[in-house]
Every structure is written in structure tokens, then in C-alpha cells.
Motif scaffolding. Sequence first.
Motif, PDB file in Angstrom:
ATOM      1  N   ASP A  53      14.973   0.596   0.435  1.00 22.48           N
ATOM      2  CA  ASP A  53      13.788   1.648  -0.144  1.00 22.48           C
ATOM      3  C   ASP A  53      12.999   0.951  -1.284  1.00 22.48           C
ATOM      4  OD1 ASP A  53      14.565   3.694   1.745  1.00 22.48           O
ATOM      5  OD2 ASP A  53      16.095   4.362   0.374  1.00 22.48           O
ATOM      6  N   ALA A  54      11.831   1.255  -1.512  1.00 22.04           N
ATOM      7  CA  ALA A  54      11.087   0.761  -2.503  1.00 22.04           C
ATOM      8  C   ALA A  54      11.232   1.335  -3.959  1.00 22.04           C
ATOM      9  CB  ALA A  54       9.826   0.767  -2.107  1.00 22.04           C
ATOM     10  N   GLY A  55      11.667   0.506  -4.773  1.00 24.30           N
ATOM     11  CA  GLY A  55      11.823   1.022  -6.186  1.00 24.30           C
ATOM     12  C   GLY A  55      10.413   1.108  -7.153  1.00 24.30           C
ATOM     13  N   ALA A  56       9.446   0.576  -6.679  1.00 27.16           N
ATOM     14  CA  ALA A  56       8.077   0.498  -7.192  1.00 27.16           C
ATOM     15  C   ALA A  56       7.268   0.398  -6.331  1.00 27.16           C
ATOM     16  CB  ALA A  56       8.366  -0.679  -8.059  1.00 27.16           C
ATOM     17  N   THR A  57       5.886   0.897  -6.464  1.00 26.83           N
ATOM     18  CA  THR A  57       4.716   0.921  -5.806  1.00 26.83           C
ATOM     19  C   THR A  57       3.545   0.290  -6.535  1.00 26.83           C
ATOM     20  OG1 THR A  57       5.527   2.933  -4.785  1.00 26.83           O
ATOM     21  CG2 THR A  57       3.108   2.541  -4.473  1.00 26.83           C
ATOM     22  N   VAL A  58       2.596  -0.439  -5.870  1.00 20.09           N
ATOM     23  CA  VAL A  58       1.303  -0.880  -6.311  1.00 20.09           C
ATOM     24  C   VAL A  58       0.327  -0.349  -5.484  1.00 20.09           C
ATOM     25  CG1 VAL A  58       0.038  -3.248  -6.709  1.00 20.09           C
ATOM     26  CG2 VAL A  58       2.553  -3.090  -7.107  1.00 20.09           C
ATOM     27  N   ARG A  59      -0.717   0.053  -5.958  1.00 20.42           N
ATOM     28  CA  ARG A  59      -1.607   0.816  -5.358  1.00 20.42           C
ATOM     29  C   ARG A  59      -3.076   0.010  -5.850  1.00 20.42           C
ATOM     30  NH1 ARG A  59       1.752   5.035  -6.025  1.00 20.42           N
ATOM     31  NH2 ARG A  59       2.089   6.374  -4.289  1.00 20.42           N
ATOM     32  N   GLY A  60      -4.159  -0.085  -4.892  1.00 18.04           N
ATOM     33  CA  GLY A  60      -5.251  -0.601  -5.217  1.00 18.04           C
ATOM     34  C   GLY A  60      -5.855  -0.944  -3.801  1.00 18.04           C
ATOM     35  N   THR A  61      -7.204  -1.320  -3.810  1.00 22.27           N
ATOM     36  CA  THR A  61      -8.118  -1.364  -2.910  1.00 22.27           C
ATOM     37  C   THR A  61      -7.379  -3.021  -2.079  1.00 22.27           C
ATOM     38  OG1 THR A  61      -9.438  -3.210  -3.732  1.00 22.27           O
ATOM     39  CG2 THR A  61     -10.222  -0.655  -4.041  1.00 22.27           C
ATOM     40  N   SER A  62      -7.822  -2.927  -0.906  1.00 21.63           N
ATOM     41  CA  SER A  62      -7.270  -3.973  -0.090  1.00 21.63           C
ATOM     42  C   SER A  62      -7.552  -5.595  -0.636  1.00 21.63           C
ATOM     43  CB  SER A  62      -7.432  -3.824   1.217  1.00 21.63           C
ATOM     44  OG  SER A  62      -8.897  -3.936   1.460  1.00 21.63           O
ATOM     45  N   ARG A  63      -8.840  -5.584  -1.180  1.00 22.13           N
ATOM     46  CA  ARG A  63      -9.123  -6.852  -1.798  1.00 22.13           C
ATOM     47  C   ARG A  63      -8.281  -6.970  -3.152  1.00 22.13           C
ATOM     48  NH1 ARG A  63     -12.909  -8.355  -5.772  1.00 22.13           N
ATOM     49  NH2 ARG A  63     -13.956 -10.408  -5.272  1.00 22.13           N
TER      50      ARG A  63
END
Length: 251
Positions: free
Chosen positions: A205-215
Motif C-alpha cells: 500500500d502506498a504511503g504517499a501520493t504524487v499528483r500532477g499532469t502526465s508531463r
Amino acid sequence: MTRALPTHPDPGDSPAGRSAPVDRLALLARAQAAFADVASTADPEAPVPGCGEWRVADVVLHLARVHWWAAGMAVGVVLRTENPDRPRDAESLDRIYRWAARHLHATLAETGPDSPALTLDGRGVAAYWWRRQLHETLIHLDDVATAAGTPAPTFATEVWADTVDEVVSVLGPARQARGAAALITSPVEIVATDTGDRWVVGDGDAGATVRGTSRDVALLLWNRIDLSSPGLEVSGDPSAVDALLEAGLTS
């Protein structure tokens, strides 16, 4: 290293996957032409952010060499050479790169996607290099555009999502297998906000998330931008994200 959702399958995975190499070869030609055009407008000795001490000339010579080497790998031949440092004048650089680009594209088109080939993780098929060289060129296109102070040509969000997917599912694991990258012990989720694609890097299970545009996510994984970029959002354990970026999944 696992992927949360299957995206952009490799040839042979599904009927949709079998059509992907055709698209990637056309995209490779477009990326190569754009790279040549942008590089020809840049000062050969302009510094390239994200590439250490390299100048534009070094990036052009590197990509020309990689194209030549990849063409050999696509037909099962290992061509060994070091990155050249000459010539460095704009006219010669343009001529050398365009020759290497034509050679690679012609080789890949002639061999076809299903021909036996050498790959970074052993034996495979030539379509591997359709994908690998597309994304290698795309990243270096962004490099020379940044050095030239001009916007990089636009590619579809799905292409950039495939750049992320290649790092997570192909390039990163290959580097880990040969000891060039660290294993990810604290899983991180990556979300491309413009395509909806999601990946989990590491097992569990992930303990962190990074979000952003695919680029933006692709450029982050390739160490061209950092987490301070306004297009990125991090939640959860920041040390897990730092470890991911320091693992060496890309060169």
C-alpha cells in the motif's frame, strides 16, 4: 515495482497493445524531427538544466549515439562506443543527428515490431526500442527546448502518460535488476491528473501520493523538475517520495 492500473500495454498484451508500436514509430519520427529543429536553433554551448555539466552539443551527440546503438540492439547487435565530444559546431551537429535519426527510424521500420531484439532487460522484440527511443527523444527534446529558451513542441497527454508508464513498468525494473537503481521499500502512488492514470511504485500500500499532469510527473521521474514545481502536489509521507526520486529509476 507494480502498476496500479494497466495503461498503454506492450505489443502482444492485447489487440489494443498490438497497435501501439505503429503509433510509437510515427511519434518517434515526429519527436526526432522536433528535436533536430529545436537543437539547430540553440547555441551548441548553452547549458542544459537537468543534465549536469552537459551543453546542447553534448545532448545532441549523446542522442545521436543512442539512436545508432539502439538500431543495433533492435537487430540483435551490441555496438559499443562512448559518448563523443566532437564535433561541436551547429552545422555538423545537425547533420550527425539527422543521419542517426534516419538510421534508427529506417532500421525499426524495416525490422518490424515483432522481430527478435536485444533489450535492456534481456531478449525481446524490436517494438521495445520503438517505445524506449520515443521517450528518450521526448525527454531530450524538452532538454534542448529549455536550453534554447523556447517552448517544447506539444505532445498528447497520453504520450506523456506512456513516458511515466515506461519508467514505472519497464525502465525502472530493468535498472533495479542490474543494480543500477534501488528497490522501493516505501511505495508511492503516482496520479496523472490529466489522463486519470494511476501507478503504484513499490510493493504494498502506498504511503504517499504524487499528483500532477502526465508531463510534469514524467519530467519529475526523469529529474528535470523537482517537487517545488507548481504543477505537482504531494500528500502522505514526503520521505517516501524523496526515496523514490533518489532511487535512480532513470539515468
